[in-house]
Design a protein around this motif. Structure first.
Motif, mmCIF file in Angstrom:
data_model
loop_
_atom_site.group_PDB
_atom_site.id
_atom_site.type_symbol
_atom_site.label_atom_id
_atom_site.label_comp_id
_atom_site.label_asym_id
_atom_site.label_seq_id
_atom_site.Cartn_x
_atom_site.Cartn_y
_atom_site.Cartn_z
ATOM 1 N N ALA A 1 33.086 -10.666 -0.397
ATOM 2 C CA ALA A 1 32.757 -9.499 0.415
ATOM 3 C C ALA A 1 33.809 -9.364 1.511
ATOM 4 C CB ALA A 1 31.379 -9.684 1.028
ATOM 5 N N THR B 1 29.111 -10.586 4.718
ATOM 6 C CA THR B 1 27.994 -11.441 4.283
ATOM 7 C C THR B 1 27.167 -11.893 5.489
ATOM 8 O OG1 THR B 1 29.372 -12.165 2.439
ATOM 9 C CG2 THR B 1 27.376 -13.430 2.854
ATOM 10 N N ASP C 1 34.446 -19.084 -4.568
ATOM 11 C CA ASP C 1 35.399 -20.089 -5.064
ATOM 12 C C ASP C 1 34.883 -20.663 -6.380
ATOM 13 O OD1 ASP C 1 36.828 -19.814 -2.702
ATOM 14 O OD2 ASP C 1 35.837 -21.524 -1.734
#
Ligand code: ASP
Ligand code: MG
Length: 412
Positions: free
Chosen positions: A42, A47, A155
């Motif tokens: 984002a 977030t 990730d």
């Protein structure tokens, strides 16, 4: 065509302009002949904002709805990135987690990826699409609900895609230009590493070097995904950043490759517990049920059948740990004279795969700390790590002294 995964973190997609810069980098790899899977976070701050909305609306929120709200930041950047690429005449399409699908467990807000079905995206690549832009951090549960993977989860999305598509590499674009021997903010001699082994990165990530979500490194190690951490604000090149890779891919390694620290540690001591079989289970069972992440543990030698038990845990879990232990005492499962919490400690660790084959590392570490007059409160070791708890006020001094002692600033 070979597949490359490129992940852009929040700061790399913070504005439309930065999305355009990121898209240009993607375009360069497409021009080289890669089919690219772009994983986006984002926009920076988004977030946190969404988490704030949820907290304010419902303090004891339903985790399914938390995920519905908090996953939405990535949907926006995925669509915008696909549009930006299309504007550059690169055939691109966006995908939300459920559309791929990215199948996860139903542990809402901290789900784990169980399977990525590559067929839909593969079919599109076969039709000439060159970039699949996937919203990171999200998936779909067996019940068909949206899940998220825990903070920093994009990730892990990126590495999981690299494994599922047998990508040549997984490039993680972020706001730092690689992995350092220690935090450059507290040690100006910190040096960027060209390569670091999965095991070392795992220790550093879990010790508070927040570059990568720990889970992503675990996955990369399991599937041998070549993971590169690099800055999206630097010139593009094939050798930029730090490569996180298997030990065998590192020619030469120092004994210690990194010094990590964690500020938010607490030391808790149960004074005078009965030393009998089952006592450790009676203490650490309730702590684990209460969700306390116990890290280091020491049990003193006992005198007249009683001993002291010391452990460390994150500072914000102290209250929970105290309650769990007092409750266990009230139930008569354990018996202690006192429970002391010391929240003024920090953990400092030396990490290096070279420790496996070299002796004397611990001695050098302890001597260094003693020369600085720093008292060690708790020691813990693993095959490739030595950690100590010390007074928090000496943390920076300890990091700098150890960085010097293990000659981390020098190359070659
Ligand atoms: N946007 C999510 C977060 O801030 C996931 C991520 O960026 O990795 O935690
Ligand atoms: Mg991150």
């Amino acid at each position: 065509m070979p597949v490359l995964v490129m992940k852009f973190g929040g700061t790399s997609v913070a504005t439309l302009d930065r999305i355009r810069r990121a898209a240009k980098r993607v375009g360069v790899e497409v021009a080289k002949g890669y089919d690219v899977i772009v994983i986006v976070s984002a926009m920076a701050g988004e977030t946190n904002k969404l988490v704030g909305y949820v907290d304010e609306t419902s303090p004891l929120y339903d985790a399914r709805e938390y995920d519905a709200v908090v996953s939405s930041g990535e949907n926006v950047t995925a669509g915008l990135m696909a549009l930006t690429l299309q504007e550059m005449d690169v055939p691109a399409r966006s995908w939300q987690g459920w559309q791929v699908p990215v199948k996860t467990t139903s542990a809402h807000s901290q789900a784990r990826i169980e399977d990525i079905v590559p067929d839909n995206i593969r079919a599109k690549f076969a039709e000439g699409m060159r970039v699949a832009v996937v919203a990171g951090f999200q998936g779909v549960s067996p019940e068909g609900r949206i899940t998220t993977l825990g903070r920093g989860g994009s990730d892990t999305t990126a590495v999981a895609f690299a494994a599922a598509f047998q990508a040549e590499r997984c490039d993680i674009y972020t706001d730092v230009d690689g992995v350092y021997t220690t935090d450059p903010r507290i040690c100006d001699k910190a040096r960027k590493l060209d390569r670091i082994a999965f095991e070392e990165m795992l220790e550093l990530a879990s010790l508070g070097a927040k570059v990568l979500q720990t889970r992503s490194v675990e996955l990369a190690m399991r599937y041998n995904v070549k993971l590169r951490v690099l800055s999206s604000f630097e010139e593009q090149s094939d050798t930029a950043g730090t490569l996180v890779c298997a030990e065998e891919d590192i020619m030469e390694s120092k004994v210690v490759n990194g010094v990590a620290y964690s500020r938010d540690e607490a030391k808790m001591t149960l004074v005078s517990v009965a030393d009998r079989p089952g006592i450790a289970a009676a203490i650490f069972g309730p702590l684990s049920e209460a969700g306390v992440n116990v890290d280091m543990i020491i049990q003193n030698i006992s005198e007249e059948g009683r001993t002291d038990m010391t452990f460390s845990c994150p500072t914000d879990q102290v209250a929970r740990a105290e309650k769990a232990l007092h409750d266990a005492k009230a139930r008569g499962e354990i018996n202690f004279h006192d429970l002391i919490a010391d929240t003024n400690v920090a953990k400092v660790s030396a990490v290096g795969i070279g420790m496996r084959s070299q002796s004397g590392v611990a001695a050098r570490m302890f001597k260094t700390l003693s020369d600085e007059g720093i008292n060690i409160k708790v020691i813990a070791t693993s095959e490739i790590k030595i950690s100590v708890l010390i007074d928090r006020k000496y943390m920076e001094l300890a990091v700098q002294a150890l960085h010097d002692a293990f000659a981390l600033e020098k190359t070659g």
